[in-house]
Design an enzyme around this catalytic site. Structure first.
Site, mmCIF file in Angstrom:
data_model
loop_
_atom_site.group_PDB
_atom_site.id
_atom_site.type_symbol
_atom_site.label_atom_id
_atom_site.label_comp_id
_atom_site.label_asym_id
_atom_site.label_seq_id
_atom_site.Cartn_x
_atom_site.Cartn_y
_atom_site.Cartn_z
ATOM 1 N N SER A 80 0.873 -1.179 0.000
ATOM 2 C CA SER A 80 0.000 0.000 0.000
ATOM 3 C C SER A 80 0.905 1.223 0.000
ATOM 4 O O SER A 80 2.062 1.143 0.423
ATOM 5 C CB SER A 80 -0.854 0.003 1.280
ATOM 6 O OG SER A 80 -1.500 1.257 1.451
ATOM 7 N N TYR B 118 -2.564 -1.155 10.311
ATOM 8 C CA TYR B 118 -2.500 -1.296 8.850
ATOM 9 C C TYR B 118 -1.160 -0.781 8.323
ATOM 10 O O TYR B 118 -0.506 -1.449 7.525
ATOM 11 C CB TYR B 118 -3.658 -0.524 8.217
ATOM 12 C CG TYR B 118 -3.774 -0.678 6.711
ATOM 13 C CD1 TYR B 118 -4.388 -1.802 6.168
ATOM 14 C CD2 TYR B 118 -3.300 0.301 5.846
ATOM 15 C CE1 TYR B 118 -4.508 -1.949 4.792
ATOM 16 C CE2 TYR B 118 -3.417 0.166 4.470
ATOM 17 C CZ TYR B 118 -4.029 -0.965 3.950
ATOM 18 O OH TYR B 118 -4.155 -1.111 2.588
#
Ligand code: NAI
Length: 252
Positions: free
Chosen positions: A141, A154
């Protein structure tokens, strides 16, 4: 057909990016195992691929479970005769700070986003190595390369994905296995709406903010799929250990 003779596993294959990538890999000639926690949705994607004249099966699995991963690899080998492409893409997000995150949530995010990739590599690398090599693509990401707010577990997990990708590339390059991460930024999938709801924000306002980047729009799942097809194919034969950013310039 850039992926003839390829056999692929796609995790999170029923979600936005996974579904688009499973379809794109199949359209280039790969046989695809669509793996997802949601078995019915995985079967719907596999059926869609077969209806288009290509090859796919669905496998219900929790990617954080070692026995499930062993079953996924064994099933793909039984059905297709081998595995030479893996897209480790299943992922979840919790929009919380360290103070707000429970230990259970932290462990779940790491189980789905990180442990899953370790488990898949543990069981699929020997299969690939015995057949002379392969290509593994892990979904990182933009938040694996820079920080982000209210997403501590995350961000930590995606940082781990990016760096474990490099470590895997070093260990398994000599076996002909390439390992790269693809790092999307704000792609139009259910995950973005889930984030808006977790943060108690209006979904339309959240999506408008996601479009605030040099290319002035969100990404579409097929744009991540194109990058994964390239990394899976022999066109990227000298690319390993890389972190490819596909985000409309967001982290630039
Ligand atoms: P999505 O929510 O549409 O798809 C995720 C899929 O993973 C779902 O089908 C879900 O059922 C599956 N899944 C969740 N837990 C699982 C488990 N334990 N075992 C097996 N499958 C499981 O989300 P999206 O956007 O397609 O996300 C795919 C990947 O892309 C994720 O790793 C995500 O972190 C990453 N990503 C997404 C971005 C975005 O803007 N949408 C940006 C950066 C990264």
């Amino acid at each position: 057909m850039r992926l003839e003779q390829k056999q692929a596993i796609v995790t999170g294959g029923a979600g936005g990016i996974g579904r688009a990538t499973a379809k794109a890999l199949a359209a280039e000639g790969a046989a695809v195992a669509v793996v997802d926690l949601n078995g019915d949705a995985a079967e719907a994607v596999a059926a869609e691929i077969r209806d288009a004249g290509f090859t796919a099966i669905a496998i219900q699995a929790d990617v954080s479970s070692e026995s499930d991963i062993e079953r996924v690899v064994a099933t793909a080998v039984d059905e297709f005769g081998g595995v030479n492409v893996v897209f480790n893409n299943a992922g979840i997000i919790r929009r919380t700070t360290a103070v707000e995150t429970t230990v259970e949530e932290w462990d779940r995010v790491f189980g789905v986003n990180v442990r899953s990739i370790f488990l898949m590599c543990k069981h699929v690398v020997p299969v690939m190595a015995a057949a002379g090599g392969g290509s593994i693509v892990n979904t990182g990401s933009g938040w694996g390369l820079k920080g982000g707010g209210q997403a501590i577990s995350y961000c930590a997990s995606k940082g781990a994905v990016v760096n474990m990708t490099r470590a895997l590339a070093i260990d398994h390059g000599p076996q002909g296995i390439r390992v790269n991460s693809v790092n999307p930024g704000d792609v139009n999938t259910g995950m973005l709406r889930d984030e808006a709801s977790q943060l108690g924000q209006d979904a339309d306002a959240f999506l408008a903010e996601a479009a605030d980047r040099p290319l002035r729009r969100m990404g579409e799942p097929r744009e991540i799929a194109s990058a994964v097809v390239w990394l899976a194919s022999d066109e990227s034969s000298y690319v390993t250990g890389s972190a490819l950013v596909v985000d409309g310039g967001g982290i630039a």
